[in-house]
Design a protein around this motif. Structure first.
Motif, PDB file in Angstrom:
ATOM      1  N   TYR A  99      60.825  99.582 -49.451  1.00 36.02           N
ATOM      2  CA  TYR A  99      62.076  98.836 -49.588  1.00 36.02           C
ATOM      3  C   TYR A  99      62.383  98.550 -51.056  1.00 36.02           C
ATOM      4  O   TYR A  99      63.527  98.629 -51.500  1.00 36.02           O
ATOM      5  CB  TYR A  99      61.974  97.528 -48.807  1.00 36.02           C
ATOM      6  N   LYS A 108      65.930  98.247 -43.334  1.00 30.95           N
ATOM      7  CA  LYS A 108      66.255  96.994 -44.011  1.00 30.95           C
ATOM      8  C   LYS A 108      67.158  97.174 -45.212  1.00 30.95           C
ATOM      9  O   LYS A 108      67.626  96.203 -45.782  1.00 30.95           O
ATOM     10  CB  LYS A 108      64.966  96.271 -44.407  1.00 30.95           C
ATOM     11  N   VAL A 133      57.346  97.662 -40.380  1.00 28.16           N
ATOM     12  CA  VAL A 133      55.884  97.512 -40.398  1.00 28.16           C
ATOM     13  C   VAL A 133      55.379  96.840 -41.668  1.00 28.16           C
ATOM     14  O   VAL A 133      54.192  96.887 -41.967  1.00 28.16           O
ATOM     15  CB  VAL A 133      55.179  98.863 -40.189  1.00 28.16           C
ATOM     16  N   ALA A 134      56.296  96.222 -42.409  1.00 26.90           N
ATOM     17  CA  ALA A 134      55.863  95.461 -43.588  1.00 26.90           C
ATOM     18  C   ALA A 134      55.635  94.014 -43.159  1.00 26.90           C
ATOM     19  O   ALA A 134      56.442  93.451 -42.431  1.00 26.90           O
ATOM     20  CB  ALA A 134      56.929  95.525 -44.671  1.00 26.90           C
TER      21      ALA A 134
HETATM   22  S1  SF4 Z   1      58.296  98.778 -43.334  1.00 24.38           S
HETATM   23 FE1  SF4 Z   1      60.251  97.714 -43.072  1.00 24.38          FE
HETATM   24  S2  SF4 Z   1      60.980  97.411 -45.169  1.00 24.38           S
HETATM   25 FE2  SF4 Z   1      59.363  98.966 -45.257  1.00 24.38          FE
HETATM   26  S3  SF4 Z   1      60.391 100.925 -45.076  1.00 24.38           S
HETATM   27 FE3  SF4 Z   1      59.843 100.314 -43.005  1.00 24.38          FE
HETATM   28  S4  SF4 Z   1      61.650  99.218 -42.239  1.00 24.38           S
HETATM   29 FE4  SF4 Z   1      61.874  99.342 -44.467  1.00 24.38          FE
END
Ligand code: SF4
Ligand SMILES: Cc1cc2nc3c(=O)[nH]c(=O)nc-3n(C[C@H](O)[C@H](O)[C@H](O)COP(=O)(O)OP(=O)(O)OC[C@H]3O[C@@H](n4cnc5c(N)ncnc54)[C@H](O)[C@@H]3O)c2cc1C
Ligand code: FES
Ligand code: FES
Lengths: 289, 838
Positions: A99, A108, A133-134
């Motif tokens: 992100y 996001k 998944v963050a």
């Molecule tokens: S984990 Fe969440 S913030 Fe990271 S790339 Fe995937 S959707 Fe986007």
């Protein structure tokens, strides 16, 4: 996005520089919201612009809500804590390295898909509650959850802080333009003690692999009230109601504090976070005794 | 908005996105406040807002309205904290110093107001935990703040430990990023967004092409550069520039790149264009697909392999074989790569953050042949090997200045810095070793694959020719080429990954044979200087009281050792010019001080001859007589003897008269030859390899939290054998910094590249983790000063040898504590938790 509020700016300014935030800025800097007031029922109302450093160091708050104060004092760096605010720390955006990297688009950023799923690494979530998944970034949210804090929002009814977060698709559920004005905390509980700890590779100033916060109130040798939450493990701040229930009504002991979490890791890379979280829970409960 | 700025009143109308740092540095012209990470992590940009330290890189400028702001310039120069920093050498390159000083003065003033006595190390470290120092000067910073709080500097002038310290603690020291010229434009780099592609594009006005040919081979590769009035504008134009990509098959991950069916990144006639991460000329090699294999360097190589095979067959107790890996390590100097070029009809002036201004001058002259070239680097905010050659910043600035007729500044953002300014290649090492308790190292073989993206030149295994006697040995280095940014030399190239494998190998064999790891090394190691260090180390309480055998319990302590050596090089053509000006001795040479204390070495060498003269050292200008590149640990052994020679010449001239009698006189000192000549009797680029190897032994104590996977380094002893030490305080500081960097390498630092897109994910200082002040162990540095009588001045450099064996000593300590042998670097918590025997 049409407009975004700016509180301390410690999250927002980084996203402005990287191009993640491009809309209009509404500065809250001169909007007040900085007071801490007692409420009629004996709790406290904390303005959204009160700094994280104040949460950590204000002696009245430290005594009333030790879990909150310890959590606030452990995050980021002293300089960041002096600028960061209650509103910002609860409503900050994910720190996912995809992100935050201009090369990617994902759910996001307004795009589709999640590049992190293909290469989650050891920092990703253990519990796959939603598309993202963050781990949720907010440490302070964890403490707010276990105090049953309530968020005041300008255009809609107050709601529990827990209801600011949902299923992991968004970092928080406030609509564009909704302003968080304050947090109210229920009356403090006499004799409560707290613990906070994070697992990191360095000694400090690092985002946690996992973190835990707890408060305990023990009366006549029995736990009468417990609050436990863990971070770094899911796309939302996670309160462990099951663990709280298991503790309540029991005499505290190391055995009682050794909880095993019946989680299944979403990724092999993050399976280690389960025993890590178990250790953290035991550690913070021990601190809180 | 209206504010009080360093005591004066100011008005300014900031744009909504302006940060306080930008306004202070640009509109107010106060460049003492530095910007390094731009993300709130490093603290270099710390300012006081109404007395409270805050990071100005994330602080909206608008929030300064109605406040009183103090920057390092506003603190003056006589604050006890500044004095303590100056005298106690609490800095090296100085780029982090304004931030530390600003925060520390606030801490000091508060402390003195409400407390008595000396704050603990912990208290100081907590207060400064939002600051990073890549040079690793933490130990002296802690001491300086404690002493200042104790009142030790209340009413006396400090004696500067290094010549330029007063400028560095006040923000007066000018770095390349601080240079602003009249009518200056700003440049931005257009970079590839694809890992492998054929590109076509049209250049807008005020832009230049940087890409040679039409193929990009890694995400982030420079394609073009554009100039505009402000950096923001330039970045906008760069961003908007349309590049058409015709994608080519790509492969980022080395494990995939080495497969026979992987897409080939350089075809036969392009191979020679692959950049090299080696410091000197690369060695000849054979290519096969993306694998470039060097020829084995061996000594009775066949015997070595036979012995190892036989030992494996019969399960010999002294046989050990394992695969070690190391992550790429980014240099992360806090001052980014930056250049300001001013191209005019009569010549080019280039301000650049470099470790080799003479070298840059020669390269510029060769490439562009301007009528005249001047290269200037007054202060350099760290280099560690990443600033040895002409970089994208300099090339872009020069080309853009030539094209636009304006001076042009090009400065890397932290993301660019962490993506495309080089790194220590990652490695995968197949180690096989056979040892005997008394008879020495019976055989060793090392096959190392370097992962330096599109670059070649990883040289790790070959270093084995220098270690542990003359037993049979077989070494081979390879490069696995992938679609990732190129690596570059990094402090002791090849040394730390070599030690990571081999020093753990020695430790493991000692463990298997039930031998003392230090004694075993002493038996195997023919090097006299290192043997002297082993003998001292064996007597240390840390060693004698180390835990032996398996431990139980959550927190476990362990002690580990590792050794290193390094070649000795010197720039044999170094000259120091001394002029007597206004009664002062002014020394000049064309070199730069990247934080290693070269100015101070020169001053001290002159002071040995003139102990009460005022000495000024002017560095950072290519117009001065030839001086060394700050690389290969050669500066000290080059400038020290030349400075002494110059001082002696002046003394001869004076013949007992006072210095003032020689007003206007100039003498030039030269570096005398080594007694008995050098090891290799030819110079390469002024550099010669001398006889003898620098030696180091590190002993490290760790505490491992076996449940959280956290490793804390408690103590490190560093024994360094480099002969006479010219400037003890700065040398010790550098050795401590070497330890801190080694700890970072062992435990935290990890370059992460997305295997699909080739995007560097560790492109900020949150994800690329540098060791912080609270990670600083208790350190003891021991200098063994014998054995270098053949070198003029009796001593050589230590910048590289002092860091090489640190990470391996941490690993050996972790093994001693937990029984877990960390094969993969860094030793992350998840790896420890998964690998630890239960
Ligand atoms: S984990 Fe969440 S913030 Fe990271 S790339 Fe995937 S959707 Fe986007
Ligand atoms: C090095 C570093 C380490 C860090 N480590 C941690 C950590 O361990 N744990 C942790 O929790 N955080 C950590 N942080 C993040 C930090 O806590 C946040 O950046 C900070 O709390 C944000 O607060 P702010 O006031 O600066 O918010 P801003 O940057 O001003 O705003 C953040 C977001 O919240 C919105 N917002 C702010 N206030 C309101 C409001 N009143 N109503 C509606 N929307 C609002 C803004 O629109 C914006 O989208 C770290 C940050 C850094 C730089
Ligand atoms: S530049 Fe501001 S914290 Fe690093
Ligand atoms: S002196 Fe701290 S970064 Fe160089």
């Amino acid at each position: 996005m049409t407009a975004e509020y700016r509180a301390g700016g410690t999250d927002l300014m980084e996203r402005r520089a990287s191009g993640r935030s491009t809309g209009h800025i509404i500065d809250l800097y001169d909007q007040g919201l900085r007071s801490i007031e007692p409420t009629p029922d004996g709790g406290f109302r904390i303005g959204a612009m009160v700094t994280v450093d104040t949460l950590a160091t204000d002696p009245v708050l430290a005594k009333a809500y030790p879990a909150l104060s310890k959590t606030a004092g452990s995050l980021a760096t002293p300089q960041i804590r002096r600028a960061a605010t209650v509103g910002g720390v609860l409503l900050q955006k994910t720190r996912c390295r995809y992100y935050r990297n201009e090369h990617y688009e994902c759910l996001k950023t307004g795009g589709t898909g999640c590049p992190a799923r293909d290469n989650p690494g050891e920092r990703a979530v253990v519990l796959d509650v939603g598309p993202c998944v963050a781990p949720h970034p907010s440490s302070v949210a964890l403490a707010m959850l276990i105090y049953d804090a309530v968020a005041e929002v300008d255009r809609s009814p107050s709601r529990r802080v827990a209801d600011l977060y949902s299923d992991g698709a968004r970092d928080h559920l406030l609509e564009d333009g909704e302003l968080l004005t304050a947090i109210t905390l229920p009356p403090p509980v006499e004799g409560e003690r707290a613990g906070y700890k994070r697992a990191i590779s360095r000694a400090s100033a690092e985002w946690p692999l996992a973190e835990a916060v707890a408060h305990l109130t023990v009366r006549d040798g029995v736990i009468i009230r417990a609050g436990v939450a863990v971070g770094g493990v899911a796309a939302v701040p996670l309160r462990l109601a099951g663990v709280e229930q298991a503790l309540t009504g029991q005499p505290p002991s190391e055995e009682l504090f050794t909880r095993s979490l019946d989680w299944t890791a979403a990724f092999p890379e993050t399976a280690y976070k389960i025993p890590l979280a178990e250790t953290l829970i035991r550690d913070v409960l021990t601190q809180a005794l | 908005m209206r504010l009080t700025f360093n005591g004066g009143s100011r008005e300014h109308d900031p744009a909504p996105d302006d940060t306080a740092a930008e306004v202070i540095r640009t509109a107010f012209g106060a460049t003492g406040t530095k910007v390094s990470c731009g993300a709130g992590v490093c603290g270099a940009c710390t300012i006081l807002v109404d007395g409270e330290p805050k990071v100005s890189c994330l602080l909206p400028a608008a929030h300064l309205d109605g406040t009183s702001v103090t920057t390092v310039e506003g603190i003056g120069g006589d604050h006890p904290v500044q004095r303590a920093f100056v005298e106690l050498d609490a800095l090296q390159c100085g780029f982090c110093t304004p931030g530390f000083v600003t925060e520390a003065t606030a801490f000091h003033d508060r402390w003195r107001e409400d407390r008595e006595g000396v704050p603990s190390r912990e208290e100081v470290a907590d207060a400064l935990s939002g600051h990073l120092c890549r040079c690793g000067a933490y130990e002296n910073i802690l001491t300086a703040v404690q002493k200042a709080c104790a009142g030790a500097f209340d009413d006396r002038e400090p004696i500067p430990a290094r010549v330029e310290a007063p400028d560095k603690v006040t923000g007066a020291a000018e770095y390349t990023v601080d240079v602003t010229l009249e009518n200056m434009l700003h440049g931005a780099i257009v970079r590839s967004s694809q890992p492998h592609a054929r590109v076509t594009f049209e250049l807008p006005e005020d832009s230049v092409r940087l890409l040679e040919g039409d193929i990009v081979r890694y995400t982030g590769q420079p394609i073009a550069a554009v100039a505009a009035g402000t950096l923001e504008e330039a970045r906008k134009i760069a961003h908007a520039l349309k590049i058409s990509y015709e994608p080519l098959p790509s492969v980022v991950d080395p494990d995939e790149a080495r497969r026979p069916d992987a897409p080939v990144i350089f075809d036969q006639n392009e191979r020679k264009n692959a950049p090299s991460s080696a410091e000197g000329a690369g060695f000849p090699a054979r290519w096969k697909g993306n694998v470039r294999s060097g020829y084995p360097s061996a000594w009775r190589g066949r015997t070595a392999r036979k012995r190892l095979d036989a030992a494996r067959e019969r399960n010999a107790p002294g046989y050990f074989a394992a695969t070690f890996t190391t992550a790429g390590q980014s240099h992360t100097a806090l001052e980014p790569h930056a250049s300001v070029a001013d191209w005019r009809a009569d010549g080019l002036t280039l301000y650049t953050s470099t470790q080799g201004l003479g070298h840059i001058k020669a390269a510029v002259a060769k490439r562009w042949s301007p009528p005249k070239v001047e290269v200037i680097a007054r202060h350099v905010g760290g280099g560690f090997g990443a600033k040895l050659s002409l970089g994208t910043d300099a090339v872009a600035a020069i080309e853009l200045s030539r094209k636009t007729g304006h001076p042009v500044k090009v400065e890397m953002s932290r993301a660019e810095e962490l993506t495309d300014t080089g790194y220590r290649p990652g490695t995968r090492t197949e180690l096989r070793m056979l040892g005997t308790p008394t008879g020495g190292l019976a055989a060793i073989s090392l096959d190392v694959a370097g992962h330096g993206g599109v670059s070649t030149g990883s040289m790790v295994a070959t270093l084995g020719l220098m270690m542990y006697g003359r037993g049979p040995r077989h070494f081979r280095d390879r490069d696995i080429i992938g679609n990732a940014p190129p690596a570059s030399p990094f402090r002791g190239p090849g040394g730390p990954p070599f030690a990571w494998a081999v020093e753990q190998g020695v430790d493991e064999i000692a463990h298997r044979l039930g031998a003392d790891p230090l004694k075993l090394r002493r038996t195997w190691d023919g090097n006299l200087r290192r043997r002297a260090l082993y003998e001292i180390a064996e007597e240390l309480p840390l060693w004698r009281e180390r835990p032996i055998g398996a431990q139980t319990g959550r927190f476990r302590r362990g002690v580990g050792v590792a050794a290193a050596n390094w070649i000795y090089t010197a720039d044999v053509d170094t000259k120091i010019e001394i002029t007597v000006r206004d009664g002062r001795i002014v020394a000049r040479t064309a070199t730069q001080d990247i934080g290693t204390g070269v100015r101070t070495v020169i001053r001290n060498a002159i002071r040995d001859v003139f102990d009460d003269a005022e000495i000024v050292v002017e560095l950072g200008h290519s117009g001065a007589p030839h001086g060394p590149v700050a690389g290969g640990s050669r500066s000290t052994a080059s400038v020290g003897p030349a400075a002494r020679d110059a001082a002696r010449k002046l003394a001869d001239h004076l013949d007992g008269k006072p210095v003032s009698e020689a007003e206007g006189v100039t003498v030039v000192g030269q570096r005398p030859k080594d007694k008995g000549g050098s090891a290799v009797p030819v110079s390469m680029d002024h550099m010669r390899i001398g006889r003898g190897l620098a030696g180091a032994v590190h002993m490290t104590e760790v505490e491992v939290d076996t449940l959280l996977g956290h490793t804390r380094v408690l103590k490190v002893w560093g024994g360094i054998a480099v002969g006479t030490v010219y400037s003890r305080q700065t040398a010790r500081n550098q050795c401590e910094g070497g330890i801190v960097q080694g700890i970072g390498y062992a435990l935290y630092e990890e370059r992460i590249t997305d295997p699909r897109t080739g995007v560097v994910l560790s492109a900020n200082l949150e994800d690329y983790r540098l060791p912080g002040i609270k990670d600083t162990p208790e350190m003891t540095i021991h200098f063994h000063e014998d054995g270098w009588d053949h070198v003029p001045g009796g001593g050589i450099g230590l910048g590289e040898v002092c860091t090489i064996s640190v990470a391996a000593s941490v690993a050996n300590a972790v093994f001693n504590a937990t029984g877990f042998r960390p094969l993969d670097l860094p030793i992350r918590p998840d790896r420890l938790l998964e690998g630890m025997p239960r």
